[in-house]
Design an enzyme around this catalytic site. Sequence first.
Site, PDB file in Angstrom:
ATOM      1  N   ASP A 678       0.880  -1.226  -0.045  1.00 39.43           N
ATOM      2  CA  ASP A 678      -0.201  -0.004   0.017  1.00 39.43           C
ATOM      3  C   ASP A 678       0.931   1.234  -0.089  1.00 39.43           C
ATOM      4  O   ASP A 678       0.555   2.196  -0.777  1.00 39.43           O
ATOM      5  CB  ASP A 678      -1.048   0.017   1.088  1.00 39.43           C
ATOM      6  CG  ASP A 678      -1.852   1.276   1.111  1.00 39.43           C
ATOM      7  OD1 ASP A 678      -2.495   1.182   0.278  1.00 39.43           O
ATOM      8  OD2 ASP A 678      -1.891   2.048   2.312  1.00 39.43           O
ATOM      9  N   LYS A 682       1.551   4.399  -2.787  1.00 39.18           N
ATOM     10  CA  LYS A 682       1.161   5.712  -2.460  1.00 39.18           C
ATOM     11  C   LYS A 682       2.416   6.498  -2.832  1.00 39.18           C
ATOM     12  O   LYS A 682       2.305   7.671  -3.617  1.00 39.18           O
ATOM     13  CB  LYS A 682       1.252   5.790  -0.895  1.00 39.18           C
ATOM     14  CG  LYS A 682      -0.515   5.526  -0.680  1.00 39.18           C
ATOM     15  CD  LYS A 682      -0.580   5.419   0.992  1.00 39.18           C
ATOM     16  CE  LYS A 682      -1.770   5.123   1.319  1.00 39.18           C
ATOM     17  NZ  LYS A 682      -2.043   4.772   2.779  1.00 39.18           N
TER      18      LYS A 682
END
Length: 815
Positions: A678, A682
């Site tokens: 994740d 980002k």
Amino acid sequence: MKVLKFGGSSVANAGNILKVIEIIKERSEGEQLILVASAMGGVTNLLEKAGEQSKAGDEGYQITLNEIGERHFRAIRDIVPLKKQSPIIGDIKILLNELDDLCNGIFLLHELFPKTRDYLLGFGERLSSVIISAALNHNQITTELLDARDLIVTDESYGQAQVLFERTDKKISEKVKEIDSHIFVPGFVARSADGNDTTLGRGGSDYTAAILAAAVDASELEIWTDVDGVMTADPNLVETAMPLEKMSYEEIMELSHFGARVVFPPTLQPVMRKNIPLWIKNTFKPNIPGTLICRDGKQNGHAIKGLSHVNHTVLLTLTGAGMVGVTGIAARFFSTLSREKVNVIFITQASSEHSITAAINKQDLKRAKNSLIKEFENEMALSKIDALQVDENLSVIALVGDKMKSSIGLSGKAFNALGKNGINIRAIAQGSTERNISLVVSDRDITKVLNVLHETFFLSKYKKVHLFMVGVGNVGSALLEQIHEQFDYLKNEYALEIKVVGLANSRKMLFDEKSVDLNHWKTDLLEKGEVMSRMAFLQKMKEMNLRNSVFVDNTASVSIAGLYEEVLQQSISVVASNKIAASSQYENYKNLNNLAKARNVKYLYETNVGAGLPILKTIQGMMKSGDKIFSIQAVLSGSLNFIFNNFVEGTSFSDVVKLAIKEGYTEPDPRIDLSGQDVMRKILILGRECGIPLEFDTVENKSFMPGQLMKMESVSEFLEALPQYDPYFENIRKDAERRQTKLRYVAELDRGKAHVGLQNADASQPYYQLDGKDNIVLIFSKRYSEQPLVVKGAGAGAPVTASGVFADIISVVNQ
Ligand code: ADP
Ligand code: ASP
Ligand code: MG
């Protein structure tokens, strides 16, 4: 003297006629009135129907005639006392017998000539006037019923006869002079100089009233109808249309020419000639002022007064190299149409003289086409002129206002707003008076176009935003709650009305053009929803064709992210908390952003990084204003930060992970957070926003998770196995504690490269003090070279993510 005209719906039944009588009563003392009325609402259409049935040899015409008769008898029974009914019923019967004979004749001959048709349609007003004038007399309003056919002289252009004013004015003024009481005249009907019955055209009772008003130099003409006045747009299509207080003759002329049925266009000419003020008023709300139409129609406010439209139109285009510089082609084009009595709604000619385009009504197409082909036969044979081009299923929309000529940029504003909504404009014309800009668009888009323009020019009180939302998990539900809570505030403070018109989870989908009820969307989705299918959802969005549409993706689904391209192609903006598209292949990321730009819509995904924190906006702002970003250091995982902040002595790693899941801080699959995937996504997105074309697999990740553990098939297996590894995590924790550092999962972007991994942050580092689920982003740039620009705050959790999505939605429409 005043002239009052009452339209079809105002006299549609006894109840309405009594309302009309009240209005007349109030005005009847001390001043002579001329009263005009239409046929009872719907009767002219029934007469048309009876005529068509008779012509087709269908005996059903008898039933239609019975229906007409019954409507009149019922009205008499309801208005006039029993004892006084028989002479009126007698008069009506005489007319009905004449009508019956006429239809029987049509039936036998199978022929309905325009002349006969005019005679037939005139029965509506002849019948209604008998009843209404009788009702007036029974209410002590003494009224003399005149026959309009003895007063209004026309030529024999059946269907819409032309008035011979000199003779008409003379007849009217002579007759009116003889009468002291009020006068009642049926609308619509007239007679030719040779004694044949004619009509003034559908909707022509308004014209009758204006002819009378001009002939007697009336002080005022009042047209009583079923709306509050002339509205800013057709109220049937634009819910937020509002009545106008005042307007000029020219403005109403433009509006009515372009389809605003509220006044029959020829009506304006006689009142304008005599400078007679014209009021449009509502029979059903007699106390509200209505619209005043007069010479000085100034009303403070917007440059555009109103919008009108004509649908079912056709564009005829004549093109050809042989037209350039040749005089008389346009003249021949238009005189051919005029000879065939084709009403030309709109004209454009390219400045190269290479083409002429005219919009006409669909019903005139055959006549227009045949006559033009015949007219230009020779030129076409010699290929000087190409074949006539015909484009069907179009609408013409007019923006009208006297003040338009002194306002700059109106058309730009209109085109921009329409472009953003994916409307294809087929042709444009601006009237030389600069009081009118007309656009041609597809019939299919008419409601959308009218509403977009109405909102753009502030004629609407509210701007409506239509949301199609997929995903009703933590973020989706929180967003629905926030929309529900903020509804009134946004409406009152920002004039935004946010409607969820489509809603879906992975199993069900629900649509409601008026808005899904946010009080019980959950049960509605479950009980009333259809089976969810991505393609059906997409198709439905297209079909609904609503303005200011936004597709909102709060799923973590690859397949939903795969829809964005098609959605943007439809000129629908996309707002996503789903990170998959923005972190997919660079080419796809770029393509989606370019597509949004090309379509003039938005693709927003602020919540992909730092939930509701304004990180992407900040970077985009810096880039646009010419700053250069050198490096970024960030803690971007609210979930990992929450986990490491709560992983203290006496806890176990597995329990803290479970707590994070429970609190809703992780992705649906927590491994996406724990693996650092994740965070990789980002920093990848941040890099891309800084202009670096990064790919996911070039982001270096030093994962701290044991490889064996991450290989588990499912989330539940993973969570089950996790406690076995608690001692491993405890070692990491102890090591950090010993070194007096804190565990932080840090993402860095430096010299075009991105990497992520677990770090031991000591007290001197900015990540050290980072509470709960907070994120921090430090941006080093040309302008922020010594001290970085820092964005810090809660970076996970449904409410903050939902509020970020909400903010994106608002910025789509408030651009
Ligand atoms: P009447 O029978 O009273 O002559 P019409 O049906 O001819 O009434 O005209 C009134 C209707 O015109 C309204 O009910 C409305 O539906 C329609 N209309 C279209 N455009 C406008 C507009 N801009 N303002 C008001 N009414 C409009
Ligand atoms: N009755 C006619 C029509 O329906 C004329 C009018 O109402 O103005 O067209
Ligand atoms: Mg009308």
